[in-house]
Scaffold this motif. Structure first.
Motif, PDB file in Angstrom:
ATOM      1  N   THR A   5      81.923  -0.187  61.004  1.00 51.22           N
ATOM      2  CA  THR A   5      83.018   0.733  61.358  1.00 51.22           C
ATOM      3  C   THR A   5      82.929   2.124  60.516  1.00 51.22           C
ATOM      4  O   THR A   5      82.646   3.413  61.083  1.00 51.22           O
ATOM      5  CB  THR A   5      84.252   0.637  61.874  1.00 51.22           C
ATOM      6  OG1 THR A   5      84.678   0.726  60.666  1.00 51.22           O
ATOM      7  CG2 THR A   5      84.023  -0.214  62.534  1.00 51.22           C
ATOM      8  N   HIS A   6      82.934   2.257  59.412  1.00 49.85           N
ATOM      9  CA  HIS A   6      83.315   3.754  58.118  1.00 49.85           C
ATOM     10  C   HIS A   6      82.493   3.138  56.865  1.00 49.85           C
ATOM     11  O   HIS A   6      82.722   2.033  56.417  1.00 49.85           O
ATOM     12  CB  HIS A   6      83.995   4.353  59.094  1.00 49.85           C
ATOM     13  CG  HIS A   6      85.624   3.917  58.569  1.00 49.85           C
ATOM     14  ND1 HIS A   6      86.173   2.631  59.059  1.00 49.85           N
ATOM     15  CD2 HIS A   6      86.338   4.235  57.349  1.00 49.85           C
ATOM     16  CE1 HIS A   6      87.318   2.590  58.534  1.00 49.85           C
ATOM     17  NE2 HIS A   6      87.317   3.538  57.535  1.00 49.85           N
ATOM     18  N   ALA A   7      82.524   4.292  56.416  1.00 49.40           N
ATOM     19  CA  ALA A   7      81.561   3.979  55.377  1.00 49.40           C
ATOM     20  C   ALA A   7      83.536   3.889  53.913  1.00 49.40           C
ATOM     21  O   ALA A   7      82.906   4.247  53.194  1.00 49.40           O
ATOM     22  CB  ALA A   7      81.515   5.280  54.363  1.00 49.40           C
ATOM     23  N   HIS A   8      84.916   3.475  54.652  1.00 51.22           N
ATOM     24  CA  HIS A   8      85.636   3.533  53.358  1.00 51.22           C
ATOM     25  C   HIS A   8      86.007   2.128  52.578  1.00 51.22           C
ATOM     26  O   HIS A   8      84.917   1.558  53.578  1.00 51.22           O
ATOM     27  CB  HIS A   8      86.551   3.543  53.883  1.00 51.22           C
ATOM     28  CG  HIS A   8      87.464   4.779  54.158  1.00 51.22           C
ATOM     29  ND1 HIS A   8      88.530   5.366  55.063  1.00 51.22           N
ATOM     30  CD2 HIS A   8      87.683   6.118  53.641  1.00 51.22           C
ATOM     31  CE1 HIS A   8      88.926   6.620  55.076  1.00 51.22           C
ATOM     32  NE2 HIS A   8      88.423   7.030  53.733  1.00 51.22           N
ATOM     33  N   LEU A   9      85.563   1.990  50.919  1.00 53.00           N
ATOM     34  CA  LEU A   9      85.214   0.934  50.422  1.00 53.00           C
ATOM     35  C   LEU A   9      86.278  -0.254  50.966  1.00 53.00           C
ATOM     36  O   LEU A   9      86.074  -1.402  51.116  1.00 53.00           O
ATOM     37  CB  LEU A   9      85.905   1.222  49.192  1.00 53.00           C
ATOM     38  CG  LEU A   9      84.906   1.371  48.107  1.00 53.00           C
ATOM     39  CD1 LEU A   9      85.613   1.898  46.993  1.00 53.00           C
ATOM     40  CD2 LEU A   9      83.589   1.207  48.050  1.00 53.00           C
ATOM     41  N   ASP A  10      86.981  -0.412  52.105  1.00 55.42           N
ATOM     42  CA  ASP A  10      88.097  -1.261  52.159  1.00 55.42           C
ATOM     43  C   ASP A  10      87.563  -2.033  53.561  1.00 55.42           C
ATOM     44  O   ASP A  10      88.030  -2.686  54.366  1.00 55.42           O
ATOM     45  CB  ASP A  10      89.872  -0.800  52.704  1.00 55.42           C
ATOM     46  CG  ASP A  10      89.970   0.152  53.222  1.00 55.42           C
ATOM     47  OD1 ASP A  10      89.178   0.712  53.200  1.00 55.42           O
ATOM     48  OD2 ASP A  10      90.970   0.185  54.085  1.00 55.42           O
ATOM     49  N   HIS A  11      86.265  -1.301  54.199  1.00 54.38           N
ATOM     50  CA  HIS A  11      85.645  -1.413  55.021  1.00 54.38           C
ATOM     51  C   HIS A  11      84.278  -1.752  55.157  1.00 54.38           C
ATOM     52  O   HIS A  11      83.523  -3.080  55.547  1.00 54.38           O
ATOM     53  CB  HIS A  11      86.112  -0.397  56.319  1.00 54.38           C
ATOM     54  CG  HIS A  11      86.738  -0.521  56.835  1.00 54.38           C
ATOM     55  ND1 HIS A  11      87.468  -1.200  58.512  1.00 54.38           N
ATOM     56  CD2 HIS A  11      87.641   0.147  56.372  1.00 54.38           C
ATOM     57  CE1 HIS A  11      89.288  -0.614  58.132  1.00 54.38           C
ATOM     58  NE2 HIS A  11      89.260   0.179  57.022  1.00 54.38           N
ATOM     59  N   CYS A  12      83.981  -1.354  53.669  1.00 50.84           N
ATOM     60  CA  CYS A  12      81.918  -1.409  53.172  1.00 50.84           C
ATOM     61  C   CYS A  12      81.807  -1.885  52.033  1.00 50.84           C
ATOM     62  O   CYS A  12      80.824  -2.808  51.608  1.00 50.84           O
ATOM     63  CB  CYS A  12      81.665  -0.392  53.714  1.00 50.84           C
ATOM     64  SG  CYS A  12      81.519   1.009  52.427  1.00 50.84           S
ATOM     65  N   ALA A  25      94.741  10.301  57.094  1.00 45.12           N
ATOM     66  CA  ALA A  25      93.449  10.032  57.725  1.00 45.12           C
ATOM     67  C   ALA A  25      93.812   9.211  58.835  1.00 45.12           C
ATOM     68  O   ALA A  25      93.704   8.718  60.028  1.00 45.12           O
ATOM     69  CB  ALA A  25      92.212   9.475  57.315  1.00 45.12           C
ATOM     70  N   HIS A  26      95.342   8.497  58.716  1.00 45.07           N
ATOM     71  CA  HIS A  26      95.597   6.731  60.524  1.00 45.07           C
ATOM     72  C   HIS A  26      96.467   7.197  61.118  1.00 45.07           C
ATOM     73  O   HIS A  26      97.366   8.621  60.364  1.00 45.07           O
ATOM     74  CB  HIS A  26      95.904   5.468  58.704  1.00 45.07           C
ATOM     75  CG  HIS A  26      95.358   5.229  58.250  1.00 45.07           C
ATOM     76  ND1 HIS A  26      93.970   4.683  58.563  1.00 45.07           N
ATOM     77  CD2 HIS A  26      95.121   5.415  57.098  1.00 45.07           C
ATOM     78  CE1 HIS A  26      93.493   3.612  57.901  1.00 45.07           C
ATOM     79  NE2 HIS A  26      93.656   5.155  56.114  1.00 45.07           N
ATOM     80  N   ALA A  27      96.588   7.351  62.141  1.00 44.94           N
ATOM     81  CA  ALA A  27      97.084   7.852  63.139  1.00 44.94           C
ATOM     82  C   ALA A  27      98.964   6.955  62.643  1.00 44.94           C
ATOM     83  O   ALA A  27      99.243   5.401  62.007  1.00 44.94           O
ATOM     84  CB  ALA A  27      97.211   6.696  64.093  1.00 44.94           C
ATOM     85  N   GLY A  78      87.928   0.155  63.942  1.00 47.26           N
ATOM     86  CA  GLY A  78      88.239  -0.064  62.674  1.00 47.26           C
ATOM     87  C   GLY A  78      89.291   0.958  61.871  1.00 47.26           C
ATOM     88  O   GLY A  78      90.252   0.543  61.881  1.00 47.26           O
ATOM     89  N   ASP A  79      89.798   2.431  61.459  1.00 52.21           N
ATOM     90  CA  ASP A  79      90.774   2.498  61.173  1.00 52.21           C
ATOM     91  C   ASP A  79      90.367   4.048  62.138  1.00 52.21           C
ATOM     92  O   ASP A  79      90.013   4.692  62.831  1.00 52.21           O
ATOM     93  CB  ASP A  79      90.380   3.183  60.050  1.00 52.21           C
ATOM     94  CG  ASP A  79      90.699   2.432  58.932  1.00 52.21           C
ATOM     95  OD1 ASP A  79      91.299   1.356  59.197  1.00 52.21           O
ATOM     96  OD2 ASP A  79      90.779   3.096  57.423  1.00 52.21           O
ATOM     97  N   LEU A  80      92.188   3.862  62.634  1.00 49.01           N
ATOM     98  CA  LEU A  80      92.415   4.932  63.941  1.00 49.01           C
ATOM     99  C   LEU A  80      92.270   6.450  63.407  1.00 49.01           C
ATOM    100  O   LEU A  80      93.355   6.595  62.824  1.00 49.01           O
ATOM    101  CB  LEU A  80      93.259   4.581  64.722  1.00 49.01           C
ATOM    102  CG  LEU A  80      93.739   5.232  65.656  1.00 49.01           C
ATOM    103  CD1 LEU A  80      92.366   5.497  67.146  1.00 49.01           C
ATOM    104  CD2 LEU A  80      94.808   5.412  66.662  1.00 49.01           C
ATOM    105  N   GLY A 114      87.327   9.440  64.861  1.00 49.72           N
ATOM    106  CA  GLY A 114      88.267  10.443  64.743  1.00 49.72           C
ATOM    107  C   GLY A 114      88.214  10.344  63.259  1.00 49.72           C
ATOM    108  O   GLY A 114      90.025  11.009  62.159  1.00 49.72           O
ATOM    109  N   HIS A 115      88.384   9.287  62.421  1.00 54.50           N
ATOM    110  CA  HIS A 115      88.780   9.325  60.864  1.00 54.50           C
ATOM    111  C   HIS A 115      87.912   8.980  59.512  1.00 54.50           C
ATOM    112  O   HIS A 115      89.033   9.256  58.457  1.00 54.50           O
ATOM    113  CB  HIS A 115      89.170   7.475  61.075  1.00 54.50           C
ATOM    114  CG  HIS A 115      89.816   6.334  59.526  1.00 54.50           C
ATOM    115  ND1 HIS A 115      90.787   6.822  59.531  1.00 54.50           N
ATOM    116  CD2 HIS A 115      88.510   6.296  58.367  1.00 54.50           C
ATOM    117  CE1 HIS A 115      90.711   6.647  58.305  1.00 54.50           C
ATOM    118  NE2 HIS A 115      89.958   5.174  57.840  1.00 54.50           N
ATOM    119  N   LEU A 116      87.057   9.648  59.614  1.00 53.22           N
ATOM    120  CA  LEU A 116      86.609   9.945  58.627  1.00 53.22           C
ATOM    121  C   LEU A 116      84.952  10.615  59.694  1.00 53.22           C
ATOM    122  O   LEU A 116      84.196   9.995  60.220  1.00 53.22           O
ATOM    123  CB  LEU A 116      86.134   8.940  57.684  1.00 53.22           C
ATOM    124  CG  LEU A 116      84.795   8.697  56.725  1.00 53.22           C
ATOM    125  CD1 LEU A 116      85.700   9.313  55.689  1.00 53.22           C
ATOM    126  CD2 LEU A 116      84.961   7.555  55.681  1.00 53.22           C
TER     127      LEU A 116
HETATM  128 ZN   LIG Z   1      89.547   4.089  56.408  1.00 56.84          ZN
END
Ligand SMILES: [Zn+2]
Length: 462
Positions: free
Chosen positions: A61-68, A403-405, A185-187, A161-163
């Motif tokens: 979903t996106h490139a933050h470390l807690d996702h990738c 960056a989070h809703a 992913g993250d909102l 719209g998070h990153l």
């Molecule tokens: Zn994130």
């Protein structure tokens, strides 16, 4: 029937990872690193419940470390498929993953040298080389174009719209039969600079939505007033303002506001050091993908970038970084990591924390167990490099820059769905926030909500 196993971001804000199994196909959605408490970080070493070689593809979903962040381990343990993501995500992963590998190697080396480890020898979770190997599996795809993630199965990315590059992934059968899963992913947030608003929801049977700030309100936008106060107060004391920041995403927003405050004369023009090679590179990607950004963050006529203050200095190597550490204030230093768990910001903090003229400003979420969390909770000393550092500097935080809703924004996004999902799973949040959000969604929308546990497996229609 297919099944979904929650391998991370269940009852916690890191380690996003979901295993989707359908017939003989196995897909991972996200493959993120656990951060924060040691008991969580230890999970990074855990084996997948299935052979990595048996996983067909990854949807990222996106490139933050807690996702990738666990992709390099997945690949070094035998995964040989493609990692589907957006072009922006692929670009940012090229920065994030090798850097994380490097940091892991450095930390292991340092721990072994100073012997502050119980493990002998301390090992990196993965190396820079492992990260490079993972990058070769990335398969970038445009937004809103079906990507073939397994025979008969497709995923489509919708802008979150998070990153830069961040997306929700809509997974369904290519022939239109069966159900639809939407992996939020993250909102992101509404009406913020730099990134566009999240795309409206789409019809689905199963929805995963984050809940990081499910019990909070970020407060109304103060047009930079708090940041202006903090900059001005620190400048008057001739101190340094250290901003630990996630290298990607947050730095852009901080620079956007600093520039705006400078341009309108609300803060003095100070040297602004960006001491993070990754942040400097990420800025280039944001400039390159400017067409994907919010209108207010596209460069104005005659400007090279919307992300540069009057005296903005990209710090080159560790030597220059040391010079910045030793230089007098007033000055602003933006450096990673955002939760002060590692990276160059530690040297700036070790130097700045004992001096009452300085300010440390946190601009992102601080997970339980991190140095950042301990500092905002008012601890009088923190441990760094095996030593206790006294805390005399002012500690401030800005939640508005998340960056989070927040709870209201999550509800606002859910209201954009054309119909209620069959079931909504709350992920990526700590239990108190999840309970509040669950109650709100049930009461205000009448939706069926479930909070999955770590390792829980559920049936999903697909
Ligand atoms: Zn994130």
């Amino acid at each position: 029937m297919a099944s979904l196993t929650f391998l991370g971001a269940a009852g916690t804000v890191t380690g996003s990872q979901y295993l989707l199994e359908l017939d003989r196909h196995r897909i991972l959605v996200d493959c993120g690193m656990f951060q924060g408490l040691k008991s969580l970080r230890e999970r990074n070493w855990a084996r997948l419940p299935v052979q990595p070689a048996s996983v067909e593809s990854v949807v990222l979903t996106h490139a933050h470390l807690d996702h990738c962040g666990l992709l390099p381990r997945l690949v070094s343990n035998g995964f040989n498929g493609r990692i589907f993501c957006t072009a922006g995500t692929a670009d940012l992963c090229k920065l994030v993953l090798p850097d994380a590998g490097r940091l892991q190697e450095e930390d292991a080396r340092r721990a072994n040298k100073h012997r502050y480890t119980k493990h002998a020898p301390a090992l990196p979770l993965f190396t820079e080389q492992n990260a490079d190997a993972a990058l070769r599996h990335m398969q970038p795809f445009g937004f809103e174009r079906p990507a073939p993630i397994a025979p008969g199965l497709e995923a489509e990315f919708l802008n979150a719209g998070h990153l830069l590059g961040s997306a929700y992934a809509r997974v369904r059968r290519s022939n239109g039969d069966g159900g639809t899963l939407l992996f939020g992913g993250d909102l992101g947030r509404y009406g913020r600079p730099v990134l566009p608003d999240p795309s409206p929801g789409v019809a689905c049977d199963v929805l995963l939505v984050e809940s990081t700030y499910g019990d909070r309100e970020h407060g109304t936008d103060d047009d930079g007033a708090q940041l202006a106060r903090i900059v001005n107060e620190t400048a008057e004391r001739k101190g340094k303002l250290i901003i630990p920041s996630f290298a990607i995403g947050r730095v852009e927003e901080v620079l956007y506001w600093l520039k705006k405050l400078e341009d309108t004369g609300r803060v003095p023009v100070l040297p602004v050091y960006i001491d993070s090679p990754m942040a400097v590179h990420a800025l280039e990607h944001y400039r390159r993908h400017a067409h994907e950004l919010d209108e207010d963050s596209r460069p104005a006529r005659g400007e090279v970038s919307a992300f540069s203050t009057e005296r903005c200095i990209a710090v080159a190597g560790p030597q220059e970084s040391r010079r910045v550490t030793e230089s007098p204030g007033p000055a602003i230093v933006i450096s990673a990591s955002g939760m002060a768990t590692g990276g160059r910001v530690l040297h700036h903090l070790a130097a700045a924390l004992p001096d009452a003229r300085n300010t440390v400003l946190f601009v992102g979420f601080q997970a339980v167990g991190t140095r950042g969390r301990r500092l905002i909770e008012g601890e009088k000393e923190v441990k760094m490099f095996g030593q206790f550092i006294p805390v005399q500097a002012r500690i401030e935080r800005l939640n508005a820059m998340s960056a989070h809703a927040d709870g209201n924004e999550i509800l606002r996004w859910l209201r954009t769905f054309p119909s209620p999902p069959g079931v909504t799973y709350l992920v990526h949040g700590e239990p108190p926030a999840q309970q509040v959000l669950k109650a709100r969604i049930e009461k205000e929308l009448g939706w069926k909500v479930h909070i999955p546990e770590y390792g829980e497996r559920v049936d999903v229609p697909l």
